[in-house]
Design a protein around this motif. Structure first.
Motif, PDB file in Angstrom:
ATOM      1  N   CYS A   1       0.830  -1.215   0.000  1.00 40.54           N
ATOM      2  CA  CYS A   1       0.000   0.000   0.000  1.00 40.54           C
ATOM      3  C   CYS A   1       0.863   1.263   0.000  1.00 40.54           C
ATOM      4  O   CYS A   1       0.507   2.258  -0.622  1.00 40.54           O
ATOM      5  CB  CYS A   1      -0.954  -0.006   1.191  1.00 40.54           C
ATOM      6  N   PHE A   2       2.014   1.234   0.681  1.00 39.41           N
ATOM      7  CA  PHE A   2       2.869   2.420   0.711  1.00 39.41           C
ATOM      8  C   PHE A   2       3.630   2.598  -0.595  1.00 39.41           C
ATOM      9  O   PHE A   2       3.517   3.628  -1.247  1.00 39.41           O
ATOM     10  CB  PHE A   2       3.861   2.364   1.880  1.00 39.41           C
ATOM     11  N   TRP A   3       4.393   1.594  -1.007  1.00 38.37           N
ATOM     12  CA  TRP A   3       5.302   1.750  -2.137  1.00 38.37           C
ATOM     13  C   TRP A   3       4.590   1.918  -3.470  1.00 38.37           C
ATOM     14  O   TRP A   3       5.145   2.489  -4.412  1.00 38.37           O
ATOM     15  CB  TRP A   3       6.269   0.569  -2.226  1.00 38.37           C
ATOM     16  N   HIS A   4       3.369   1.419  -3.587  1.00 38.89           N
ATOM     17  CA  HIS A   4       2.635   1.508  -4.857  1.00 38.89           C
ATOM     18  C   HIS A   4       1.463   2.472  -4.768  1.00 38.89           C
ATOM     19  O   HIS A   4       0.651   2.544  -5.682  1.00 38.89           O
ATOM     20  CB  HIS A   4       2.201   0.114  -5.308  1.00 38.89           C
ATOM     21  N   VAL A   5       1.355   3.188  -3.679  1.00 36.48           N
ATOM     22  CA  VAL A   5       0.387   4.263  -3.440  1.00 36.48           C
ATOM     23  C   VAL A   5      -1.051   3.779  -3.607  1.00 36.48           C
ATOM     24  O   VAL A   5      -1.752   4.144  -4.545  1.00 36.48           O
ATOM     25  CB  VAL A   5       0.675   5.502  -4.325  1.00 36.48           C
ATOM     26  N   CYS A   6      -1.452   2.949  -2.668  1.00 32.58           N
ATOM     27  CA  CYS A   6      -2.827   2.455  -2.638  1.00 32.58           C
ATOM     28  C   CYS A   6      -3.790   3.630  -2.471  1.00 32.58           C
ATOM     29  O   CYS A   6      -3.573   4.498  -1.619  1.00 32.58           O
ATOM     30  CB  CYS A   6      -2.972   1.482  -1.461  1.00 32.58           C
ATOM     31  N   PRO A   7      -4.855   3.671  -3.277  1.00 28.58           N
ATOM     32  CA  PRO A   7      -5.813   4.770  -3.146  1.00 28.58           C
ATOM     33  C   PRO A   7      -6.538   4.769  -1.792  1.00 28.58           C
ATOM     34  O   PRO A   7      -6.997   5.817  -1.347  1.00 28.58           O
ATOM     35  CB  PRO A   7      -6.799   4.558  -4.293  1.00 28.58           C
ATOM     36  N   GLU A   8      -6.615   3.624  -1.147  1.00 26.88           N
ATOM     37  CA  GLU A   8      -7.289   3.540   0.149  1.00 26.88           C
ATOM     38  C   GLU A   8      -6.350   3.768   1.328  1.00 26.88           C
ATOM     39  O   GLU A   8      -6.718   4.412   2.301  1.00 26.88           O
ATOM     40  CB  GLU A   8      -7.946   2.165   0.318  1.00 26.88           C
ATOM     41  N   HIS A   9      -5.132   3.187   1.257  1.00 24.83           N
ATOM     42  CA  HIS A   9      -4.252   3.187   2.428  1.00 24.83           C
ATOM     43  C   HIS A   9      -2.903   3.855   2.207  1.00 24.83           C
ATOM     44  O   HIS A   9      -2.128   3.970   3.148  1.00 24.83           O
ATOM     45  CB  HIS A   9      -3.998   1.746   2.890  1.00 24.83           C
ATOM     46  N   GLY A  10      -2.589   4.211   0.990  1.00 26.61           N
ATOM     47  CA  GLY A  10      -1.292   4.827   0.727  1.00 26.61           C
ATOM     48  C   GLY A  10      -1.215   6.188   1.393  1.00 26.61           C
ATOM     49  O   GLY A  10      -2.174   6.959   1.393  1.00 26.61           O
ATOM     50  N   ASN A  11      -0.077   6.477   1.999  1.00 29.09           N
ATOM     51  CA  ASN A  11       0.090   7.804   2.584  1.00 29.09           C
ATOM     52  C   ASN A  11       1.408   8.389   2.129  1.00 29.09           C
ATOM     53  O   ASN A  11       2.372   7.672   1.884  1.00 29.09           O
ATOM     54  CB  ASN A  11      -0.005   7.755   4.114  1.00 29.09           C
ATOM     55  N   TRP A  12       1.424   9.681   1.989  1.00 27.66           N
ATOM     56  CA  TRP A  12       2.611  10.377   1.521  1.00 27.66           C
ATOM     57  C   TRP A  12       3.365  10.886   2.741  1.00 27.66           C
ATOM     58  O   TRP A  12       2.783  11.533   3.608  1.00 27.66           O
ATOM     59  CB  TRP A  12       2.209  11.533   0.611  1.00 27.66           C
ATOM     60  N   PRO A  13       4.655  10.611   2.816  1.00 33.45           N
ATOM     61  CA  PRO A  13       5.441  11.081   3.958  1.00 33.45           C
ATOM     62  C   PRO A  13       5.423  12.607   4.074  1.00 33.45           C
ATOM     63  O   PRO A  13       5.332  13.319   3.069  1.00 33.45           O
ATOM     64  CB  PRO A  13       6.858  10.593   3.646  1.00 33.45           C
ATOM     65  N   LYS A  14       5.510  13.081   5.295  1.00 32.38           N
ATOM     66  CA  LYS A  14       5.472  14.530   5.554  1.00 32.38           C
ATOM     67  C   LYS A  14       6.841  15.174   5.377  1.00 32.38           C
ATOM     68  O   LYS A  14       6.945  16.333   5.034  1.00 32.38           O
ATOM     69  CB  LYS A  14       4.965  14.790   6.976  1.00 32.38           C
ATOM     70  N   SER A  15       7.908  14.417   5.653  1.00 30.13           N
ATOM     71  CA  SER A  15       9.251  14.991   5.517  1.00 30.13           C
ATOM     72  C   SER A  15       9.833  14.636   4.153  1.00 30.13           C
ATOM     73  O   SER A  15       9.463  13.628   3.546  1.00 30.13           O
ATOM     74  CB  SER A  15      10.165  14.482   6.630  1.00 30.13           C
ATOM     75  N   ASN A  16      10.727  15.475   3.685  1.00 28.89           N
ATOM     76  CA  ASN A  16      11.428  15.255   2.420  1.00 28.89           C
ATOM     77  C   ASN A  16      10.441  14.993   1.281  1.00 28.89           C
ATOM     78  O   ASN A  16      10.606  14.074   0.481  1.00 28.89           O
ATOM     79  CB  ASN A  16      12.427  14.098   2.578  1.00 28.89           C
ATOM     80  N   GLN A  17       9.421  15.815   1.205  1.00 31.28           N
ATOM     81  CA  GLN A  17       8.322  15.583   0.271  1.00 31.28           C
ATOM     82  C   GLN A  17       8.743  15.587  -1.195  1.00 31.28           C
ATOM     83  O   GLN A  17       8.209  14.806  -1.977  1.00 31.28           O
ATOM     84  CB  GLN A  17       7.211  16.602   0.509  1.00 31.28           C
ATOM     85  N   ALA A  18       9.678  16.427  -1.554  1.00 31.89           N
ATOM     86  CA  ALA A  18      10.102  16.470  -2.965  1.00 31.89           C
ATOM     87  C   ALA A  18      10.640  15.111  -3.394  1.00 31.89           C
ATOM     88  O   ALA A  18      10.288  14.599  -4.459  1.00 31.89           O
ATOM     89  CB  ALA A  18      11.152  17.555  -3.172  1.00 31.89           C
ATOM     90  N   PHE A  19      11.478  14.510  -2.557  1.00 37.13           N
ATOM     91  CA  PHE A  19      12.030  13.190  -2.867  1.00 37.13           C
ATOM     92  C   PHE A  19      10.925  12.152  -2.966  1.00 37.13           C
ATOM     93  O   PHE A  19      10.862  11.386  -3.930  1.00 37.13           O
ATOM     94  CB  PHE A  19      13.051  12.771  -1.794  1.00 37.13           C
ATOM     95  N   TRP A  20      10.046  12.100  -1.958  1.00 38.62           N
ATOM     96  CA  TRP A  20       9.018  11.063  -1.918  1.00 38.62           C
ATOM     97  C   TRP A  20       7.981  11.236  -3.021  1.00 38.62           C
ATOM     98  O   TRP A  20       7.494  10.242  -3.577  1.00 38.62           O
ATOM     99  CB  TRP A  20       8.355  11.003  -0.544  1.00 38.62           C
ATOM    100  N   ASN A  21       7.637  12.470  -3.348  1.00 35.75           N
ATOM    101  CA  ASN A  21       6.698  12.696  -4.451  1.00 35.75           C
ATOM    102  C   ASN A  21       7.261  12.125  -5.746  1.00 35.75           C
ATOM    103  O   ASN A  21       6.562  11.435  -6.490  1.00 35.75           O
ATOM    104  CB  ASN A  21       6.396  14.184  -4.616  1.00 35.75           C
ATOM    105  N   GLN A  22       8.540  12.405  -5.996  1.00 35.72           N
ATOM    106  CA  GLN A  22       9.189  11.898  -7.211  1.00 35.72           C
ATOM    107  C   GLN A  22       9.296  10.376  -7.165  1.00 35.72           C
ATOM    108  O   GLN A  22       8.998   9.691  -8.150  1.00 35.72           O
ATOM    109  CB  GLN A  22      10.564  12.537  -7.360  1.00 35.72           C
ATOM    110  N   LYS A  23       9.723   9.832  -6.034  1.00 33.01           N
ATOM    111  CA  LYS A  23       9.924   8.388  -5.886  1.00 33.01           C
ATOM    112  C   LYS A  23       8.612   7.620  -6.087  1.00 33.01           C
ATOM    113  O   LYS A  23       8.540   6.668  -6.858  1.00 33.01           O
ATOM    114  CB  LYS A  23      10.507   8.095  -4.496  1.00 33.01           C
ATOM    115  N   LEU A  24       7.562   8.022  -5.372  1.00 34.31           N
ATOM    116  CA  LEU A  24       6.295   7.284  -5.439  1.00 34.31           C
ATOM    117  C   LEU A  24       5.594   7.488  -6.779  1.00 34.31           C
ATOM    118  O   LEU A  24       4.970   6.560  -7.299  1.00 34.31           O
ATOM    119  CB  LEU A  24       5.409   7.668  -4.265  1.00 34.31           C
TER     120      LEU A  24
END
Length: 152
Positions: free
Chosen positions: A65-88
């Protein structure tokens, strides 16, 4: 919440994550017990499917759910958002590329979310079994010249 690890510690921790999870092992044991024979994490197939039956052109992905961004349970990290937005975002794009590759090649592809197994493990395993059985029927129909289309 701030990360409690230094960047070096986080990098070391993340690098130790392996391709198989306990959930995937439970799933493959359940399928094996039902009599299905397959290969796990076949690296030479695009996207390294969690389960692959090349004879029937079946690939199954069990998406976190995290790594593939589940529409129900995926959550985006609050820190280092630029990196995580690009990664996910890249993970989701890669999933679409992999799906297209297999669909174009006439494979049967099935993606299941980890929460589907947590909610109803036996039901999710049964859906995988149904997909494999359908692929078998299609393979047998092709042998006798019957044109049948099906995708999991």
């Amino acid at each position: 919440m701030a990360d409690m690890m230094t960047p070096e510690q986080r990098k070391r921790t993340m690098s130790r994550i392996r391709a198989q999870s306990k959930l995937e092992n439970r799933i493959t044991k359940a399928l094996w017990a039902k009599g299905y024979r397959f290969r796990k994490n076949v690296r030479r197939l695009k996207g390294t499917p969690d389960i692959a039956i090349q004879k029937y052109k079946v690939v199954i992905f069990i998406d976190s759910c995290f790594w593939h961004v589940c529409p129900e349970h995926g959550n985006w990290p609050k820190s280092n958002q630029a990196f995580w937005n690009q990664k996910l975002a890249r993970n989701m794009e890669r999933d679409r590329e992999v799906d297209t590759h297999y669909h174009d090649g006439g494979w049967h592809i099935m993606r299941l979310w980890e929460h589907e197994f947590k909610n109803d493990f036996e039901g999710a395993v049964d859906r995988i079994a149904e997909c494999i059985e359908a692929a078998k029927r299609i393979k047998n129909a092709e042998k006798i010249g019957d044109e049948t289309q099906f995708h999991c």
